[in-house]
Design a protein around this motif. Structure first.
Motif, PDB file in Angstrom:
ATOM      1  N   PRO A   1      -5.076  -7.067  -1.421  1.00 48.80           N
ATOM      2  CA  PRO A   1      -3.710  -7.186  -1.128  1.00 48.80           C
ATOM      3  C   PRO A   1      -3.062  -8.165  -2.088  1.00 48.80           C
ATOM      4  CG  PRO A   1      -4.761  -6.988   0.848  1.00 48.80           C
ATOM      5  CD  PRO A   1      -5.760  -7.443  -0.031  1.00 48.80           C
ATOM      6  N   ALA A   2      -3.741  -9.173  -2.653  1.00 48.40           N
ATOM      7  CA  ALA A   2      -2.958 -10.090  -3.724  1.00 48.40           C
ATOM      8  C   ALA A   2      -2.866  -9.153  -5.040  1.00 48.40           C
ATOM      9  CB  ALA A   2      -3.900 -11.205  -4.097  1.00 48.40           C
ATOM     10  N   LEU A   3      -3.556  -8.178  -5.341  1.00 47.82           N
ATOM     11  CA  LEU A   3      -3.479  -7.349  -6.579  1.00 47.82           C
ATOM     12  C   LEU A   3      -2.829  -6.011  -6.404  1.00 47.82           C
ATOM     13  CD1 LEU A   3      -7.071  -8.140  -8.228  1.00 47.82           C
ATOM     14  CD2 LEU A   3      -4.970  -9.180  -8.541  1.00 47.82           C
ATOM     15  N   VAL A   4      -3.173  -5.395  -5.211  1.00 48.94           N
ATOM     16  CA  VAL A   4      -2.141  -4.107  -4.682  1.00 48.94           C
ATOM     17  C   VAL A   4      -1.535  -4.452  -3.424  1.00 48.94           C
ATOM     18  CG1 VAL A   4      -2.665  -1.823  -4.287  1.00 48.94           C
ATOM     19  CG2 VAL A   4      -4.399  -2.835  -6.009  1.00 48.94           C
ATOM     20  N   PRO A   5      -0.245  -4.607  -3.657  1.00 44.24           N
ATOM     21  CA  PRO A   5       0.132  -5.251  -2.572  1.00 44.24           C
ATOM     22  C   PRO A   5       0.531  -4.227  -1.158  1.00 44.24           C
ATOM     23  CG  PRO A   5       1.982  -4.616  -4.119  1.00 44.24           C
ATOM     24  CD  PRO A   5       0.456  -4.698  -4.714  1.00 44.24           C
ATOM     25  N   PRO A   6       0.476  -4.635   0.135  1.00 44.89           N
ATOM     26  CA  PRO A   6       0.480  -3.935   1.120  1.00 44.89           C
ATOM     27  C   PRO A   6       2.004  -3.147   1.301  1.00 44.89           C
ATOM     28  CG  PRO A   6       0.895  -6.184   1.718  1.00 44.89           C
ATOM     29  CD  PRO A   6       0.579  -6.230   0.257  1.00 44.89           C
ATOM     30  N   HIS A   7       2.488  -3.320   0.399  1.00 45.94           N
ATOM     31  CA  HIS A   7       4.111  -2.639   0.637  1.00 45.94           C
ATOM     32  C   HIS A   7       4.693  -1.952  -0.766  1.00 45.94           C
ATOM     33  CE1 HIS A   7       6.044  -5.839  -1.073  1.00 45.94           C
ATOM     34  NE2 HIS A   7       5.092  -6.421  -0.572  1.00 45.94           N
ATOM     35  N   ALA A   8       5.494  -1.087  -0.708  1.00 49.37           N
ATOM     36  CA  ALA A   8       6.541  -0.583  -1.810  1.00 49.37           C
ATOM     37  C   ALA A   8       7.534  -0.111  -1.111  1.00 49.37           C
ATOM     38  CB  ALA A   8       5.705   0.305  -2.582  1.00 49.37           C
ATOM     39  N   THR A   9       8.670  -0.578  -1.859  1.00 46.75           N
ATOM     40  CA  THR A   9      10.160   0.200  -1.466  1.00 46.75           C
ATOM     41  C   THR A   9      10.623   0.755  -2.892  1.00 46.75           C
ATOM     42  OG1 THR A   9      10.440  -1.946  -0.370  1.00 46.75           O
ATOM     43  CG2 THR A   9      12.287  -0.746  -0.751  1.00 46.75           C
ATOM     44  N   LEU A  10      10.989   2.123  -2.275  1.00 44.11           N
ATOM     45  CA  LEU A  10      11.322   3.339  -3.228  1.00 44.11           C
ATOM     46  C   LEU A  10      12.660   3.609  -2.820  1.00 44.11           C
ATOM     47  CD1 LEU A  10       7.928   4.633  -2.793  1.00 44.11           C
ATOM     48  CD2 LEU A  10       8.566   3.383  -4.802  1.00 44.11           C
ATOM     49  N   PRO A  11      13.436   4.092  -4.216  1.00 42.66           N
ATOM     50  CA  PRO A  11      14.865   4.615  -3.924  1.00 42.66           C
ATOM     51  C   PRO A  11      14.842   5.872  -3.158  1.00 42.66           C
ATOM     52  CG  PRO A  11      14.224   4.507  -6.212  1.00 42.66           C
ATOM     53  CD  PRO A  11      13.147   3.711  -5.655  1.00 42.66           C
ATOM     54  N   VAL A  12      15.805   6.335  -2.516  1.00 42.83           N
ATOM     55  CA  VAL A  12      15.739   7.555  -2.215  1.00 42.83           C
ATOM     56  C   VAL A  12      17.348   8.115  -2.412  1.00 42.83           C
ATOM     57  CG1 VAL A  12      15.946   9.029   0.070  1.00 42.83           C
ATOM     58  CG2 VAL A  12      14.422   7.278  -0.006  1.00 42.83           C
ATOM     59  N   ILE A  13      17.619   9.264  -3.112  1.00 41.86           N
ATOM     60  CA  ILE A  13      18.869   9.783  -3.560  1.00 41.86           C
ATOM     61  C   ILE A  13      18.850  10.965  -3.077  1.00 41.86           C
ATOM     62  CG2 ILE A  13      20.213  10.273  -5.417  1.00 41.86           C
ATOM     63  CD1 ILE A  13      19.412   7.300  -5.150  1.00 41.86           C
ATOM     64  N   ALA A  14      19.879  11.159  -2.301  1.00 39.00           N
ATOM     65  CA  ALA A  14      20.216  12.760  -1.661  1.00 39.00           C
ATOM     66  C   ALA A  14      18.952  13.181  -0.975  1.00 39.00           C
ATOM     67  CB  ALA A  14      20.620  13.448  -2.703  1.00 39.00           C
ATOM     68  N   GLY A  15      18.498  12.200  -0.215  1.00 39.88           N
ATOM     69  CA  GLY A  15      17.287  12.645   0.740  1.00 39.88           C
ATOM     70  C   GLY A  15      16.046  12.954  -0.034  1.00 39.88           C
ATOM     71  N   ARG A  16      16.122  12.507  -1.269  1.00 43.49           N
ATOM     72  CA  ARG A  16      14.633  12.836  -2.111  1.00 43.49           C
ATOM     73  C   ARG A  16      14.164  11.410  -2.645  1.00 43.49           C
ATOM     74  NH1 ARG A  16      13.374  17.890  -3.554  1.00 43.49           N
ATOM     75  NH2 ARG A  16      12.295  16.891  -5.666  1.00 43.49           N
ATOM     76  N   LEU A  17      12.836  11.425  -2.518  1.00 44.01           N
ATOM     77  CA  LEU A  17      12.175  10.424  -3.164  1.00 44.01           C
ATOM     78  C   LEU A  17      12.270  10.415  -4.639  1.00 44.01           C
ATOM     79  CD1 LEU A  17      10.496   7.788  -2.117  1.00 44.01           C
ATOM     80  CD2 LEU A  17       8.290   9.457  -2.421  1.00 44.01           C
TER      81      LEU A  17
END
Length: 140
Positions: free
Chosen positions: A96-112
């Motif tokens: 997890p130090a190299l591949v983190p346990p999270h990602a935050t992604l934008p959603v526009i008009a209900g779509r990833l």
């Protein structure tokens, strides 16, 4: 439109081999249910000390290339201080130090909003724990 928060947990079985599991469809289905037409952020989080979330191309060999690179960076041998589980399991706790346990992604008009070849993936090198949870949370 007021801000709101929605969350769900995916229960997955990753098996006894190192794996990259594409979560993109599950993320899209979650957003279709709870965020139709809305803008916001999708957070993808794996609450495990030995797995991570990656954004990468799948199906063209990149997922195997990632596992190969991790194997070279984090060999499954006896060099690790953390020594419970199968031989070399300590490396899984460094992942997890190299591949983190999270990602935050934008959603526009209900779509990833991912790039053309991008997918949301669970990366799991821990062969000792095939049962995983992934929390999807939308804020928007």
């Amino acid at each position: 439109m007021s801000d709101s928060f929605s969350t769900t947990v995916l229960n997955l079985t990753t098996g006894t081999n190192e794996s990259v599991t594409d979560l993109t469809r599950a993320c899209e289905e979650f957003l279709t249910r709870i965020a139709p037409g809305r803008d916001g952020l999708l957070n993808v989080f794996v609450p495990h000390a030995t797995a991570g979330i990656a954004i990468l191309e799948t199906g063209a060999g990149s997922d195997d290339d990632l596992l190969s690179a991790l194997h070279h960076l984090l060999p499954a041998d006896d060099r690790w201080q953390h020594r419970h589980g199968s031989p070399g399991h300590g490396r899984d706790h460094v992942l997890p130090a190299l591949v983190p346990p999270h990602a935050t992604l934008p959603v526009i008009a209900g779509r990833l909003e991912l790039g053309t070849w991008q997918s949301v993936c669970l990366v799991d090198t821990n062969r000792d724990n095939p049962e995983r949870q992934v929390r999807l949370s939308f804020l928007g």
